[in-house]
Design a protein around this motif. Structure first.
Motif, short mmCIF file in Angstrom:
data_model
loop_
_atom_site.label_atom_id
_atom_site.label_comp_id
_atom_site.label_asym_id
_atom_site.label_seq_id
_atom_site.Cartn_x
_atom_site.Cartn_y
_atom_site.Cartn_z
N ASP A 20 0.46 -19.15 14.74
CA ASP A 20 1.37 -17.52 15.33
C ASP A 20 1.45 -17.09 14.40
N THR A 21 1.81 -17.95 13.00
CA THR A 21 2.12 -17.12 11.19
C THR A 21 0.28 -15.89 11.19
N VAL A 22 -0.11 -16.96 11.31
CA VAL A 22 -1.74 -15.87 11.00
C VAL A 22 -2.10 -14.69 11.68
N TYR A 23 -1.72 -14.79 13.32
CA TYR A 23 -1.96 -14.02 14.19
C TYR A 23 -1.09 -13.00 13.60
N GLU A 24 0.08 -12.72 12.96
CA GLU A 24 0.91 -12.67 12.47
C GLU A 24 0.65 -11.84 11.38
N ALA A 25 0.09 -12.07 10.17
CA ALA A 25 -0.12 -11.74 8.66
C ALA A 25 -1.38 -10.51 9.20
N LEU A 26 -2.61 -10.71 10.27
CA LEU A 26 -3.61 -10.42 10.61
C LEU A 26 -3.00 -9.19 11.41
N SER A 27 -2.60 -8.96 12.31
CA SER A 27 -1.74 -7.87 13.39
C SER A 27 -0.91 -7.08 12.49
N ASP A 28 0.03 -7.45 11.36
CA ASP A 28 0.44 -6.92 10.39
C ASP A 28 -1.15 -6.24 9.58
N LEU A 29 -1.82 -6.88 8.77
CA LEU A 29 -3.27 -5.68 7.78
C LEU A 29 -3.28 -4.72 9.34
N LEU A 30 -3.76 -5.29 10.27
CA LEU A 30 -4.28 -4.06 11.39
C LEU A 30 -3.23 -2.90 11.21
N ALA A 31 -2.05 -3.40 11.68
CA ALA A 31 -1.14 -1.87 12.15
C ALA A 31 -0.76 -1.85 11.45
N SER A 32 -0.88 -2.27 9.77
CA SER A 32 -0.37 -0.47 8.43
C SER A 32 -1.53 -0.31 7.97
N GLY A 33 -2.60 -0.55 8.04
CA GLY A 33 -3.69 0.51 8.22
C GLY A 33 -4.44 -0.11 6.97
N ARG A 34 -4.31 -1.45 6.55
CA ARG A 34 -4.71 -1.91 5.55
C ARG A 34 -6.06 -2.28 5.93
N LEU A 35 -6.68 -2.11 7.33
CA LEU A 35 -8.61 -2.62 7.42
C LEU A 35 -8.48 -1.60 8.18
N ALA A 36 -9.66 -1.24 7.61
CA ALA A 36 -9.89 -0.19 8.73
C ALA A 36 -11.06 -0.55 9.47
N PRO A 37 -11.85 1.02 10.33
CA PRO A 37 -13.05 0.51 10.78
C PRO A 37 -14.26 0.33 11.02
N GLY A 38 -14.85 -0.69 11.13
CA GLY A 38 -15.63 -1.32 10.77
C GLY A 38 -15.70 -1.97 8.97
N ASP A 39 -14.84 -2.52 9.01
CA ASP A 39 -13.93 -3.57 8.34
C ASP A 39 -14.16 -5.00 8.73
N ARG A 40 -14.89 -6.31 7.86
CA ARG A 40 -15.69 -7.26 8.79
C ARG A 40 -14.45 -8.41 7.48
N LEU A 41 -14.40 -9.09 8.19
CA LEU A 41 -13.60 -10.19 8.05
C LEU A 41 -14.07 -11.75 8.10
N SER A 42 -13.92 -11.84 7.16
CA SER A 42 -14.21 -13.58 6.91
C SER A 42 -13.13 -14.91 7.20
N LEU A 43 -13.96 -16.02 7.27
CA LEU A 43 -12.70 -17.54 8.01
C LEU A 43 -12.32 -17.52 7.06
N ARG A 44 -13.35 -17.76 6.47
CA ARG A 44 -13.45 -19.23 5.53
C ARG A 44 -12.04 -18.50 4.67
N GLN A 45 -12.74 -17.01 3.86
CA GLN A 45 -11.59 -16.19 3.08
C GLN A 45 -10.34 -15.29 3.23
N SER A 46 -10.76 -15.63 4.79
CA SER A 46 -8.78 -15.17 5.17
C SER A 46 -8.39 -16.53 4.76
N ALA A 47 -8.45 -17.46 5.44
CA ALA A 47 -7.72 -19.15 5.35
C ALA A 47 -7.27 -19.65 4.32
#
Length: 237
Positions: A20-47
């Motif tokens: 849930d904490t990770v979901y909220e953190a990634l959701s905040d990145l999306l909603a706050s515009g810190r990720l743009a269309p086409g941006d890629r995410l790495s599971l390991r780097q995110s972890a």
């Protein structure tokens, strides 16, 4: 009673909390515009960035993919979806309708404390936008914060949840406006509409507040569409 079977019925508290904490953190990145269309995410780097194992990140990404705000390619590449122009127009009209209800209610029901929070957030956005060298990423985030400070005063939790889900899709596209084109900050379109909304909320004028937010959303959308930002992104791999 078999203690093993009883224990097996207990939820995995730590794992669920991390997911849930990770979901909220990634959701905040999306909603706050810190990720743009086409941006890629790495599971390991995110972890690694969040200080957790890969498993809760994978679970959070699966939830966000089910929400349609992340996509996982066959090669397991995770990225922010690139929205088509038609889908973007539909999102804009939905936002105007739904967020209009929230801002109108906020204008009518806001407390003095909520109004003060709205004023502070609007002032923070204005200060960033008018800076000699504005931090565009922060401006995008402050834009989200102002909108949510307003919607937080509407008094309807379910409505706020709906808006939060809309912003998971809207947030990244806003990068194509304020962040990708700094002249939009200098020209002050968002500043004017935000100021109009705050004045309307101060006056408890729901219709005027809704009109200001609708104009803010629509003008940004028209800019993005006329600049061909969605088409340009779609052309990338």
């Amino acid at each position: 009673m078999n203690s093993t079977s009883v224990l097996a019925e207990l939820p995995l508290l730590e794992r669920r909390t991390l997911s849930d904490t990770v979901y909220e953190a990634l959701s905040d990145l999306l909603a706050s515009g810190r990720l743009a269309p086409g941006d890629r995410l790495s599971l390991r780097q995110s972890a690694a960035a969040l200080g957790v194992s890969v498993m809760p990140v994978r679970e959070a990404v699966s939830r966000l993919a089910a929400d349609g705000v992340l996509e996982v390619a066959p090669n397991r590449v995770i990225r922010v979806p690139v929205m088509s122009a038609d889908a973007f127009r539909a999102l804009v009209e939905t936002r105007i309708a739904v967020e209009g209800i929230a801002v109108a209610r906020a204008a009518e029901l806001r407390t003095a404390t909520e109004l003060a929070a709205i004023r502070r957030t609007e002032a923070a956005f204005r200060a960033e936008a008018e800076a000699a060298e504005p931090d565009r990423a922060r401006a995008v985030q402050l834009n989200r914060d102002l909108h949510f400070a307003i919607y937080g005063a509407c008094g309807l939790g379910p409505l706020q949840e709906i808006i939060a889900r809309l912003w998971l899709k809207a947030g990244p596209v806003i990068n194509l406006d304020l962040r990708a084109h700094p002249e939009r900050l200098r020209q002050g379109f968002a500043l004017r509409r935000h100021a109009e909304a705050v004045v309307a909320i101060e006056n408890r004028d729901g219709a005027a507040a809704a009109a200001a937010i609708a104009a803010d959303i629509r003008e940004a959308a028209e800019f993005i569409l006329t600049r061909g930002g969605l088409r340009d992104v779609q052309g990338e791999d």
